[in-house]
Design a protein around this motif. Structure first.
Motif, PDB file in Angstrom:
ATOM      1  N   ALA A   2       0.842  -1.195   0.000  1.00 18.82           N
ATOM      2  CA  ALA A   2       0.000   0.000   0.000  1.00 18.82           C
ATOM      3  C   ALA A   2       0.873   1.240   0.000  1.00 18.82           C
ATOM      4  CB  ALA A   2      -0.922   0.020   1.220  1.00 18.82           C
ATOM      5  N   ILE A   3       0.329   2.323  -0.536  1.00 18.93           N
ATOM      6  CA  ILE A   3       1.013   3.618  -0.544  1.00 18.93           C
ATOM      7  C   ILE A   3       0.290   4.561   0.399  1.00 18.93           C
ATOM      8  CG2 ILE A   3       1.568   5.631  -1.965  1.00 18.93           C
ATOM      9  CD1 ILE A   3       1.918   3.655  -4.314  1.00 18.93           C
ATOM     10  N   GLY A   4       1.084   5.228   1.255  1.00 21.00           N
ATOM     11  CA  GLY A   4       0.525   6.161   2.218  1.00 21.00           C
ATOM     12  C   GLY A   4       1.064   7.571   2.013  1.00 21.00           C
ATOM     13  N   LEU A   5       0.563   8.504   2.829  1.00 23.42           N
ATOM     14  CA  LEU A   5       0.931   9.911   2.737  1.00 23.42           C
ATOM     15  C   LEU A   5       1.141  10.479   4.132  1.00 23.42           C
ATOM     16  CD1 LEU A   5       1.147  12.708   1.262  1.00 23.42           C
ATOM     17  CD2 LEU A   5      -1.350  12.847   1.469  1.00 23.42           C
ATOM     18  N   ALA A   6       2.207  11.241   4.293  1.00 18.82           N
ATOM     19  CA  ALA A   6       2.417  12.062   5.485  1.00 18.82           C
ATOM     20  C   ALA A   6       2.594  13.508   5.034  1.00 18.82           C
ATOM     21  CB  ALA A   6       3.645  11.591   6.263  1.00 18.82           C
ATOM     22  N   THR A   7       2.146  14.468   5.857  1.00 16.96           N
ATOM     23  CA  THR A   7       2.218  15.875   5.469  1.00 16.96           C
ATOM     24  C   THR A   7       2.850  16.712   6.586  1.00 16.96           C
ATOM     25  OG1 THR A   7      -0.002  16.366   6.318  1.00 16.96           O
ATOM     26  CG2 THR A   7       0.176  15.705   4.009  1.00 16.96           C
ATOM     27  N   SER A   8       3.451  17.830   6.173  1.00 20.22           N
ATOM     28  CA  SER A   8       4.090  18.753   7.116  1.00 20.22           C
ATOM     29  C   SER A   8       4.179  20.130   6.471  1.00 20.22           C
ATOM     30  CB  SER A   8       5.503  18.257   7.464  1.00 20.22           C
ATOM     31  OG  SER A   8       6.237  19.249   8.150  1.00 20.22           O
ATOM     32  N   SER A   9       4.158  21.170   7.291  1.00 20.19           N
ATOM     33  CA  SER A   9       4.341  22.524   6.767  1.00 20.19           C
ATOM     34  C   SER A   9       5.806  22.938   6.762  1.00 20.19           C
ATOM     35  CB  SER A   9       3.530  23.522   7.592  1.00 20.19           C
ATOM     36  OG  SER A   9       3.945  23.485   8.954  1.00 20.19           O
ATOM     37  N   THR A  10       6.680  22.157   7.459  1.00 17.76           N
ATOM     38  CA  THR A  10       8.092  22.534   7.563  1.00 17.76           C
ATOM     39  C   THR A  10       9.068  21.425   7.184  1.00 17.76           C
ATOM     40  OG1 THR A  10       8.277  21.823   9.867  1.00 17.76           O
ATOM     41  CG2 THR A  10       7.531  24.093   9.460  1.00 17.76           C
ATOM     42  N   MET A  11       8.665  20.168   7.265  1.00 20.35           N
ATOM     43  CA  MET A  11       9.478  18.962   7.080  1.00 20.35           C
ATOM     44  C   MET A  11      10.365  18.642   8.279  1.00 20.35           C
ATOM     45  SD  MET A  11      10.596  18.864   3.065  1.00 20.35           S
ATOM     46  CE  MET A  11      11.498  20.410   3.029  1.00 20.35           C
ATOM     47  N   ASP A  12      10.333  19.459   9.322  1.00 17.96           N
ATOM     48  CA  ASP A  12      11.153  19.192  10.497  1.00 17.96           C
ATOM     49  C   ASP A  12      10.678  17.928  11.218  1.00 17.96           C
ATOM     50  OD1 ASP A  12      12.775  21.475  10.209  1.00 17.96           O
ATOM     51  OD2 ASP A  12      11.253  22.726  11.173  1.00 17.96           O
ATOM     52  N   ALA A  13      11.582  17.297  11.945  1.00 17.79           N
ATOM     53  CA  ALA A  13      11.216  16.159  12.772  1.00 17.79           C
ATOM     54  C   ALA A  13      10.162  16.579  13.789  1.00 17.79           C
ATOM     55  CB  ALA A  13      12.443  15.613  13.481  1.00 17.79           C
ATOM     56  N   GLY A  14       9.158  15.745  13.982  1.00 19.28           N
ATOM     57  CA  GLY A  14       8.080  16.046  14.900  1.00 19.28           C
ATOM     58  C   GLY A  14       6.930  16.818  14.296  1.00 19.28           C
ATOM     59  N   SER A  15       7.069  17.235  13.032  1.00 18.12           N
ATOM     60  CA  SER A  15       6.028  18.056  12.399  1.00 18.12           C
ATOM     61  C   SER A  15       5.129  17.262  11.459  1.00 18.12           C
ATOM     62  CB  SER A  15       6.676  19.205  11.613  1.00 18.12           C
ATOM     63  OG  SER A  15       7.339  18.701  10.446  1.00 18.12           O
ATOM     64  N   TRP A  16       5.450  15.978  11.264  1.00 16.55           N
ATOM     65  CA  TRP A  16       4.736  15.200  10.253  1.00 16.55           C
ATOM     66  C   TRP A  16       3.452  14.572  10.799  1.00 16.55           C
ATOM     67  CZ3 TRP A  16       6.025  15.245   5.191  1.00 16.55           C
ATOM     68  CH2 TRP A  16       7.288  15.736   4.855  1.00 16.55           C
ATOM     69  N   THR A  17       2.405  14.593   9.967  1.00 16.10           N
ATOM     70  CA  THR A  17       1.125  13.960  10.287  1.00 16.10           C
ATOM     71  C   THR A  17       0.862  12.845   9.299  1.00 16.10           C
ATOM     72  OG1 THR A  17       0.218  16.030  11.152  1.00 16.10           O
ATOM     73  CG2 THR A  17      -1.350  14.309  10.535  1.00 16.10           C
ATOM     74  N   ASP A  18       0.605  11.656   9.812  1.00 15.42           N
ATOM     75  CA  ASP A  18       0.311  10.522   8.943  1.00 15.42           C
ATOM     76  C   ASP A  18      -1.134  10.605   8.465  1.00 15.42           C
ATOM     77  OD1 ASP A  18       0.492   8.096   7.598  1.00 15.42           O
ATOM     78  OD2 ASP A  18      -0.009   6.927   9.380  1.00 15.42           O
ATOM     79  N   LYS A  19      -1.313  10.591   7.167  1.00 17.82           N
ATOM     80  CA  LYS A  19      -2.655  10.621   6.575  1.00 17.82           C
ATOM     81  C   LYS A  19      -3.127   9.231   6.157  1.00 17.82           C
ATOM     82  CE  LYS A  19      -3.057  15.131   6.775  1.00 17.82           C
ATOM     83  NZ  LYS A  19      -4.075  15.775   7.637  1.00 17.82           N
ATOM     84  N   GLY A  20      -2.243   8.231   6.283  1.00 17.42           N
ATOM     85  CA  GLY A  20      -2.630   6.867   5.953  1.00 17.42           C
ATOM     86  C   GLY A  20      -2.701   6.603   4.466  1.00 17.42           C
TER      87      GLY A  20
END
Length: 325
Positions: free
Chosen positions: A118-136
């Motif tokens: 499966a292919i998933g997606l994570a998003t961030s406004s900065t790409m910094d560690a701790g800023s990513w949200t898993d969208k599944g």
């Protein structure tokens, strides 16, 4: 005029040796391990980010493409919310792009040699560690009933639309339309854009980029891994292939005009000198260098194991409408 390089090249050719036509990888210092890397420059400050296959997907940054690179953390240190692909913590083949004001990182979940993916997606406004949200999951999955394997995603924007290319072995490279936010598939069927009918159909890791009227489809072809325990026959190791088309959705042909859905493909980069098995490639626009090809490779003076792979990069030049390393 005396031309020693010409003479040496001629002598090497006589004795069955070749002079590499490829430039060596650009310099790299610091955390230079790489596997299926994805590279981008942050628009706000020009900082380089490099993401790698494995575990929570390593985040590595540098103020220069040549380093020193520093590990900052992981995209999804707790794993993915996708539960259908055999495991949740070892994510592969990150592919990062800026979509509007948000950075999108597409990733793959599977187990080696499996079509349960499966292919998933994570998003961030900065790409910094701790800023990513898993969208599944984004709607691209595979099983033994599908003609493709749902790994190695790559997004490209065409006008105001988005396309996602993906695939590995089986039916090789496929493509599917994405929704206007590039967060889910658009609901239409995936279609094949590259296929090698011979052998095990060892093509994967596609990446499409645009330049001067053409869309260039690149992919990795051959055996990717385990060189330290079972070195492939000469030429069977990873190499980077290419085709092009005036359309992003198909009609890709190689330098000789051969259809890339029927075994066509020209070599962009292959083993040379101490560079062995280059692949897992991508292309990005560097703020000072222009189009840059990046990839992982094994240095034969360092080691052939997967854990010894290094980050490689080269500024692309052009010849008769085709990229050159």
């Amino acid at each position: 005029m005396f031309k020693p390089l010409v003479i040496v090249s001629s002598l090497l050719a006589v004795f069955g040796q070749s002079v590499s036509a490829y430039s060596n990888p650009g310099a790299c210092t610091g955390a230079c391990w790489a596997h299926d890397p994805s590279v981008i420059q942050r628009s706000s400050d020009g900082l380089y980010f490099k993401f790698n296959t494995g575990s929570g997907m390593e985040i590595v940054t540098s103020s220069s493409l040549s380093g020193p690179w520093t590990i900052k953390g992981s995209v999804l240190p707790g794993g993915t919310s996708i539960t259908t692909a055999g495991q949740k913590t070892d994510m592969w083949a990150p592919d990062v792009h800026k979509v509007g004001d948000i950075y999108h990182l597409y990733y793959s979940v599977s187990t080696f040699g499996s079509q349960n993916s499966a292919i998933g997606l994570a998003t961030s406004s900065t790409m910094d560690a701790g800023s990513w949200t898993d969208k599944g999951a984004i709607g691209v999955t595979s099983s033994s009933s599908k003609p493709y394997n749902a790994i190695d995603a790559n997004l490209i924007q065409v006008g105001t639309s988005y396309l996602l290319s993906f695939g590995s072995f089986w039916g090789d490279i496929y493509q599917v339309a994405m929704n206007s936010a590039a967060t889910k598939t658009a609901g239409t069927a995936a279609y094949q854009i590259e296929y090698n009918p011979s052998g095990s159909h060892a093509c994967e890791g596609s990446f499409i980029f645009y330049n001067a009227g053409y869309y260039y489809l690149t992919w990795s072809q051959g055996i990717c891994c385990g060189y330290d325990t079972s070195k492939p026959a000469a030429g069977a190791e990873y190499k980077i292939m290419m085709c092009r088309s005036s359309s992003a959705t198909g009609g890709f042909v190689d330098k000789n005009g051969a259809d890339c859905k029927n075994g066509g493909g020209s070599v962009l980069l292959e083993s040379h000198g101490t560079v062995y098995g280059p692949g897992g490639q991508g292309v990005f626009t560097d703020s000072s260098l222009g189009l840059v090809l990046y990839y992982h490779y094994a240095n034969t003076n360092v080691g052939l194991g997967d854990g010894a792979y290094l980050f490689g990069w080269n500024k692309l030049t052009w010849s008769n409408g085709w990229p050159v390393v």
